[in-house]
Design a protein around this motif. Structure first.
Motif, PDB file in Angstrom:
ATOM      1  N   ARG A  76      -7.560   7.289  -2.475  1.00 50.88           N
ATOM      2  CA  ARG A  76      -8.018   6.043  -3.112  1.00 50.88           C
ATOM      3  C   ARG A  76      -6.957   5.451  -4.039  1.00 50.88           C
ATOM      4  O   ARG A  76      -6.773   4.239  -4.096  1.00 50.88           O
ATOM      5  CB  ARG A  76      -9.308   6.305  -3.896  1.00 50.88           C
TER       6      ARG A  76
ATOM      7  N   VAL B 107      -4.227   3.567  -2.182  1.00 51.21           N
ATOM      8  CA  VAL B 107      -4.653   2.235  -1.724  1.00 51.21           C
ATOM      9  C   VAL B 107      -4.553   1.240  -2.878  1.00 51.21           C
ATOM     10  O   VAL B 107      -3.996   0.146  -2.737  1.00 51.21           O
ATOM     11  CB  VAL B 107      -6.098   2.281  -1.165  1.00 51.21           C
TER      12      VAL B 107
ATOM     13  N   SER C   4       2.804   3.416  -2.382  1.00 57.18           N
ATOM     14  CA  SER C   4       1.600   3.359  -1.558  1.00 57.18           C
ATOM     15  C   SER C   4       1.272   4.725  -0.968  1.00 57.18           C
ATOM     16  O   SER C   4       0.163   4.984  -0.567  1.00 57.18           O
ATOM     17  CB  SER C   4       1.761   2.333  -0.456  1.00 57.18           C
TER      18      SER C   4
END
Ligand code: BTN
Length: 265
Positions: free
Chosen positions: A194, A197, A20
């Motif tokens: 991005r 995520v 992550s």
């Protein structure tokens, strides 16, 4: 004493946990290939999430055994190392999601930084009209039937003054589309944010990819080794293959090859 929880913890939807947060970012002035560099670094123990960015590659790798060339400083040339943490059969089957997620993340990053929305072309190109802006090459290391690591390599034409003869009809760059200078660092930053995520929850990647794939419902020419045919791209299977309805009415499933959009999307 603690009582056992009444509700079990939610299932982790991410087959690549621990990804992550991407980083560190290793910056190189010159390398043969960021994919080669990171695959070797992975074999030597480099951590999942590591990103390598180079100003120039002397032997950049493209899909289907091709080379990928760009003058120094003109393109964002990067690779991301991801390591699987769960059962190998599940992770091997999930690798295409990592590349699809990279395509979605880079399309959004380009829009945020350069102000236009590129089209996704199967499997993982970004186009503007029928010109190529970005290509991706994912390489995996599999030993004893188990997936050890995945390197997602991305090349985006960011700031080009002109293209060599072999690319002048088929390529474009962010600065040429937006009409202003575009920063590779800003694009990298937006992409990393991005992509992090999406990596944290890959559940919606396949449906988002299908929804945004410019190839779908388009007339295409499929170029395979020793064969080419035309048809309508009708779908993407769960394993990432492209389904094409040929002019003869057959449904063919394409796992590798080149796709040409016959009408610009
Ligand atoms: C394609 O053929 O469209 C895929 C091109 C992928 C190029 C990128 S540039 C950064 C990374 N390192 C490589 O050697 N290749 C990928």
């Amino acid at each position: 004493m603690n009582q056992p929880s009444a509700t079990p913890p939610p299932e982790n939807p991410n087959p690549f946990p621990g990804t992550s947060c991407l980083g560190p970012i290793i910056r190189l002035a010159e390398v043969d290939s960021t994919n080669r560099y990171l695959l070797d670094a992975a074999r030597a123990g480099e951590a999942s999430g590591t990103v390598v960015v180079a100003d120039h590659q002397s032997a950049g790798r493209g899909r289907l055994g091709r080379t990928w060339e760009a003058p120094a400083g003109a393109s964002l040339l990067m690779s991301v190392l991801l390591r699987p943490e769960i059962a190998p059969d599940i992770t091997i089957a999930s690798v295409h999601l990592l590349t699809m997620a990279a395509g979605l993340a880079m399309a959004d990053a380009v829009e945020a930084v350069a102000g236009f929305a590129p089209i996704l072309k199967w499997p993982n190109d970004l186009l503007v009209g029928d010109r190529k802006l970005c290509g991706m090459l994912t390489e995996s290391e599999i030993t004893d039937g188990a997936l050890r690591c995945v390197v997602v390599g991305i090349g985006v034409n960011v700031q080009w003054s002109d293209f060599p003869a072999e690319l002048v009809e088929t390529a474009t760059a962010c600065n040429l589309v937006s009409g202003r200078d575009i920063s590779r660092d800003e694009l990298l930053e937006e992409f990393v944010e991005r992509y992090s995520v999406l990596l944290n929850d890959l559940n919606s990647v396949l449906s988002d990819y299908r929804e945004r794939l410019g190839t779908l419902n388009t007339r295409v020419r499929i170029e395979l080794a020793g064969e080419a045919f035309e048809g309508i791209a009708e779908g993407v299977t769960d394993d990432g293959s492209l389904e094409v309805r040929t002019d003869g009415g057959a449904l063919r499933c394409i796992t590798a090859g080149d796709v040409v959009h016959l009408r610009p999307v």
